[in-house]
Design a protein around this motif. Structure first.
Motif, PDB file in Angstrom:
ATOM      1  N   LYS A 268      10.967  -6.681  53.988  1.00  0.00           N
ATOM      2  CA  LYS A 268      10.640  -7.691  55.025  1.00  0.00           C
ATOM      3  C   LYS A 268      11.787  -8.706  55.145  1.00  0.00           C
ATOM      4  O   LYS A 268      12.191  -9.070  56.256  1.00  0.00           O
ATOM      5  CB  LYS A 268       9.315  -8.376  54.619  1.00  0.00           C
ATOM      6  CG  LYS A 268       8.952  -9.626  55.379  1.00  0.00           C
ATOM      7  CD  LYS A 268       8.241  -9.273  56.684  1.00  0.00           C
ATOM      8  CE  LYS A 268       7.726 -10.476  57.458  1.00  0.00           C
ATOM      9  NZ  LYS A 268       8.736 -11.324  58.034  1.00  0.00           N
ATOM     10  N   LYS A 269      12.334  -9.109  53.997  1.00  0.00           N
ATOM     11  CA  LYS A 269      13.412 -10.101  54.033  1.00  0.00           C
ATOM     12  C   LYS A 269      14.692  -9.508  54.653  1.00  0.00           C
ATOM     13  O   LYS A 269      15.429 -10.194  55.353  1.00  0.00           O
ATOM     14  CB  LYS A 269      13.699 -10.639  52.619  1.00  0.00           C
ATOM     15  CG  LYS A 269      12.647 -11.670  52.196  1.00  0.00           C
ATOM     16  CD  LYS A 269      12.689 -11.979  50.729  1.00  0.00           C
ATOM     17  CE  LYS A 269      13.722 -13.029  50.363  1.00  0.00           C
ATOM     18  NZ  LYS A 269      13.619 -13.402  48.944  1.00  0.00           N
ATOM     19  N   ILE A 270      14.921  -8.212  54.394  1.00  0.00           N
ATOM     20  CA  ILE A 270      16.098  -7.563  55.024  1.00  0.00           C
ATOM     21  C   ILE A 270      15.875  -7.502  56.540  1.00  0.00           C
ATOM     22  O   ILE A 270      16.761  -7.821  57.339  1.00  0.00           O
ATOM     23  CB  ILE A 270      16.329  -6.130  54.476  1.00  0.00           C
ATOM     24  CG1 ILE A 270      16.539  -6.150  52.966  1.00  0.00           C
ATOM     25  CG2 ILE A 270      17.498  -5.473  55.173  1.00  0.00           C
ATOM     26  CD1 ILE A 270      16.616  -4.754  52.331  1.00  0.00           C
ATOM     27  N   CYS A 271      14.670  -7.073  56.929  1.00  0.00           N
ATOM     28  CA  CYS A 271      14.355  -6.964  58.370  1.00  0.00           C
ATOM     29  C   CYS A 271      14.535  -8.325  59.043  1.00  0.00           C
ATOM     30  O   CYS A 271      15.096  -8.413  60.151  1.00  0.00           O
ATOM     31  CB  CYS A 271      12.919  -6.483  58.586  1.00  0.00           C
ATOM     32  SG  CYS A 271      12.645  -4.796  58.040  1.00  0.00           S
ATOM     33  N   ASP A 272      14.074  -9.388  58.390  1.00  0.00           N
ATOM     34  CA  ASP A 272      14.201 -10.739  58.977  1.00  0.00           C
ATOM     35  C   ASP A 272      15.670 -11.091  59.194  1.00  0.00           C
ATOM     36  O   ASP A 272      16.048 -11.658  60.216  1.00  0.00           O
ATOM     37  CB  ASP A 272      13.568 -11.796  58.056  1.00  0.00           C
ATOM     38  CG  ASP A 272      12.046 -11.721  58.068  1.00  0.00           C
ATOM     39  OD1 ASP A 272      11.498 -11.018  58.940  1.00  0.00           O
ATOM     40  OD2 ASP A 272      11.417 -12.341  57.186  1.00  0.00           O
ATOM     41  N   GLU A 273      16.503 -10.726  58.199  1.00  0.00           N
ATOM     42  CA  GLU A 273      17.928 -11.037  58.310  1.00  0.00           C
ATOM     43  C   GLU A 273      18.559 -10.274  59.484  1.00  0.00           C
ATOM     44  O   GLU A 273      19.337 -10.836  60.264  1.00  0.00           O
ATOM     45  CB  GLU A 273      18.625 -10.659  56.989  1.00  0.00           C
ATOM     46  CG  GLU A 273      19.912 -11.386  56.736  1.00  0.00           C
ATOM     47  CD  GLU A 273      20.414 -11.146  55.307  1.00  0.00           C
ATOM     48  OE1 GLU A 273      20.520 -12.094  54.530  1.00  0.00           O
ATOM     49  OE2 GLU A 273      20.701  -9.980  54.967  1.00  0.00           O
ATOM     50  N   VAL A 274      18.180  -8.996  59.602  1.00  0.00           N
ATOM     51  CA  VAL A 274      18.726  -8.182  60.701  1.00  0.00           C
ATOM     52  C   VAL A 274      18.210  -8.723  62.038  1.00  0.00           C
ATOM     53  O   VAL A 274      18.970  -8.876  63.013  1.00  0.00           O
ATOM     54  CB  VAL A 274      18.344  -6.685  60.515  1.00  0.00           C
ATOM     55  CG1 VAL A 274      18.811  -5.850  61.694  1.00  0.00           C
ATOM     56  CG2 VAL A 274      18.927  -6.131  59.216  1.00  0.00           C
ATOM     57  N   ASP A 275      16.911  -9.069  62.098  1.00  0.00           N
ATOM     58  CA  ASP A 275      16.319  -9.568  63.349  1.00  0.00           C
ATOM     59  C   ASP A 275      16.976 -10.875  63.795  1.00  0.00           C
ATOM     60  O   ASP A 275      17.181 -11.105  64.991  1.00  0.00           O
ATOM     61  CB  ASP A 275      14.809  -9.819  63.171  1.00  0.00           C
ATOM     62  CG  ASP A 275      14.034  -8.500  63.149  1.00  0.00           C
ATOM     63  OD1 ASP A 275      14.682  -7.436  63.279  1.00  0.00           O
ATOM     64  OD2 ASP A 275      12.804  -8.535  62.999  1.00  0.00           O
ATOM     65  N   GLU A 276      17.282 -11.719  62.821  1.00  0.00           N
ATOM     66  CA  GLU A 276      17.897 -13.007  63.164  1.00  0.00           C
ATOM     67  C   GLU A 276      19.229 -12.762  63.891  1.00  0.00           C
ATOM     68  O   GLU A 276      19.524 -13.408  64.892  1.00  0.00           O
ATOM     69  CB  GLU A 276      18.129 -13.794  61.871  1.00  0.00           C
ATOM     70  CG  GLU A 276      18.366 -15.267  62.105  1.00  0.00           C
ATOM     71  CD  GLU A 276      18.668 -15.982  60.785  1.00  0.00           C
ATOM     72  OE1 GLU A 276      17.999 -15.679  59.757  1.00  0.00           O
ATOM     73  OE2 GLU A 276      19.576 -16.833  60.792  1.00  0.00           O
ATOM     74  N   PHE A 277      19.973 -11.785  63.395  1.00  0.00           N
ATOM     75  CA  PHE A 277      21.261 -11.481  64.042  1.00  0.00           C
ATOM     76  C   PHE A 277      21.020 -10.925  65.452  1.00  0.00           C
ATOM     77  O   PHE A 277      21.683 -11.333  66.415  1.00  0.00           O
ATOM     78  CB  PHE A 277      22.056 -10.462  63.204  1.00  0.00           C
ATOM     79  CG  PHE A 277      23.430 -10.208  63.747  1.00  0.00           C
ATOM     80  CD1 PHE A 277      24.529 -10.899  63.237  1.00  0.00           C
ATOM     81  CD2 PHE A 277      23.633  -9.301  64.783  1.00  0.00           C
ATOM     82  CE1 PHE A 277      25.797 -10.684  63.755  1.00  0.00           C
ATOM     83  CE2 PHE A 277      24.896  -9.090  65.307  1.00  0.00           C
ATOM     84  CZ  PHE A 277      25.982  -9.782  64.787  1.00  0.00           C
TER      85      PHE A 277
END
Ligand code: HEM
Length: 508
Positions: free
Chosen positions: A321-330
């Motif tokens: 989830k934290k990886i997905c959030d980082e990718v989504d933010e970009f």
């Protein structure tokens, strides 16, 4: 039969007593500590399990220290379980520790008598091969092929999602091989495979599997116990299989791939090598071994490392989830997926990658190196011909270097954005990666791996989450992270069945 072996072994050992030995050549130097219980001639051979030998070495490191000498029949193995010692012996003393030991399959068959960059002695021919490899694996070469790496990351993500949607649980082994293999195929031959059922994919994977299997130290018992090599051959007939595979399977396949690549219109490295052949720099056999080395080295270590990462992450939805959030933010900010050059925006993703590679390393023992002359290390004598093996398994689990190494804690790398190539070339105080080897023989593919991993991870986590397989009652059946499949040169997770599920909140 065992008694006859032992008696014969004793006879051979006694027969060799007059040879110059370490002890009488260098009386002032100590021998590297060796576990007790070595038998005459056979040494520790019967004490080492044929599967996952690094675990036994790890146990011995705890009893006998970080530098141990293991007698594998007539071979002396110096096994290193401490990163500073690995650095001192393989990097600082690289001038005398960068040889490759003889191995029946690798030295004689796979390399067609000492050709190619991986399993050859560090001579002029190796240097030429290493320079050729750097052309495609260095920063410039990888940058030129960035579009290939990005498009293969997109292709594999689509295949994993479709495979999971159509079949439910998928064994990810072949999918993980396909992406890095296609990068090498497009770079070297200007062609790619389209699915895991593609006959060309299956034919190439057969050659990769054969090298990983035949290249394992345990496949060359004749080198450990030369007195019995004829008996081994009589009972097992392995050399006949090696010969058949090399000359009837591997060579014709690569010869065809090279000829087709030279004829087609797509720019590729086979054309460059062909030009060098016309200038008498390389022979046809050199090109076959070079290309086969690129395919082998460029596919399975990357595939197995990715397999470990994804089976580990299937246990940790919160980390995903934290990886997905980082990718989504970009994506939200730029309306597109990131490029490798923007990796500094992904400290969490990078720390998870590094922790996955530490937590479950695809290579427990790096490719063996060999001492090319006697040398001294901290009062110990290491003799010419000794096989030198950094024990990556032990280095990655060091309690001295890592707090709670048995736990998966990505945050331990959170302030460490170094790329893989920066890390492996850094001073030993800051080096954070051990799976790529040491010194002059260090893996030249590190930058390519970094770029491939970054692209595959951002594509996958932008589109999907990874879940364990479902059992017949619809419950999660997690891959057991403590069960390993010893493939020979590599160690893979057992039964790596997963599901890549489309994210309902996917932004692309
Ligand atoms: C995660 C993926 C990879 C891992 C863990 C890995 C690991 C290693 C290791 C441990 C060695 C032996 C180093 C030593 O002797 O100290 C090696 C050598 C080598 N690797 Fe990699 N590798 C990976 C990916 C690649 C890729 C993508 C390529 C590209 C073709 C590549 C090409 C090579 C070559 C040519 C050598 C031989 C170097 C020499 O003997 O001079 N590797 N690798």
């Amino acid at each position: 039969m065992a008694t006859s072996f032992a008696l014969y072994g004793l006879y051979v050992t006694m027969g060799s007593c007059n040879n110059t030995t370490l002890d009488n050549k260098n009386l002032s130097l100590k021998e590297v500590p060796s576990p007790g219980g070595a038998l005459p001639y056979f040494g520790h051979l019967f004490k080492i399990p044929s599967s996952l030998p690094a675990l036994k070495f790890d146990e011995w490191h705890r009893q006998y220290g970080p530098l141990i000498r293991v007698k594998m029949g007539v071979e002396q193995w110096i096994v290193i379980g401490e990163r500073r010692i690995a650095n001192d012996i393989l990097k600082a003393k690289g001038a005398v520790t960068s040889g490759r030991p003889y191995h029946l399959f690798l030295s004689q068959y796979h390399t067609l008598q000492q050709r190619g960059p991986v399993f050859t002695q560090p001579d002029k021919r190796w240097k030429k091969n290493r320079t050729a490899a750097q052309t495609i694996l260095g920063t410039k070469g990888v940058d030129q092929n960035m579009y290939i790496i990005e498009s293969e990351a997109a292709r594999i993500t689509k295949m994993l999602l479709e495979g999971s949607a159509n079949n439910g649980n998928i064994n990810i082994t072949k999918y993980m091989q396909l992406a890095p293999l296609n990068v090498i195929l497009r770079t070297c031959f200007g062609k790619s495979v389209t699915s895991i059922d593609d006959p060309l994919f299956l034919a190439i994977v057969e050659t990769i599997d054969a090298t990983v299997k035949w290249g394992a130290p345990r496949q060359d018992m004749g080198s450990f116990l030369p007195a019995f090599s004829k008996i081994f051959e009589l009972f097992m007939g392995t050399e006949e299989h090696m010969q058949h595979y090399t000359y009837e399977v591997r060579n014709p396949l690569f010869r065809r791939l090279i000829q087709e690549a030279v004829k087609n219109d797509t720019p590729c490295f086979a054309k460059v090598m062909h030009r060098l052949k016309e200038e008498d720099e390389f022979e046809e056999d050199d090109i076959i071994v070079f290309m086969s080395d690129m395919v082998n080295a460029g596919t399975d270590p990357t595939a197995v490392t990715l397999m470990w990462a994804f089976v580990i992450l299937s246990h940790y939805p919160n980390v995903q989830k934290k990886i997905c959030d980082e990718v989504d933010e970009f994506i939200t900010m730029h309306n597109r997926l990131p490029h490798y050059s923007e990796r500094e925006n992904f400290p969490y993703l990078i720390s998870v990658q590094k922790e996955c590679m530490r937590y479950r390393s695809a290579k427990h023992l790096a490719i063996p190196q060999k001492a090319t002359q006697d040398f001294e290390y901290q009062g110990y004598i290491i003799s010419e011909g000794a096989v030198i093996l950094p024990n990556t398994y032990t280095l990655c689990g060091s309690t001295e270097f890592y707090d709670s190494p048995e736990e998966f804690i990505p945050e331990r790398y959170i302030n460490d954005l170094s790329s893989f190539s920066e890390s492996v070339n850094a001073s030993i105080d800051v080096r954070d990666q051990y799976t790529f080897g040491w010194g002059r023989r260090m893996c030249p593919g590190v930058h390519l791996v970094d770029v491939e991993f970054f692209n595959i991870w951002v594509h996958i986590f932008a589109a999907s989450i990874i879940e364990p397989k479902l059992d017949k009652d619809g419950k999660f059946k997690y891959v057991d992270l403590n069960r390993c499949n010893d493939l020979g040169i590599l160690v893979a997770p057992e039964n790596p069945y997963l599901r890549f599920v489309k994210r309902p909140d996917c932004l692309i």
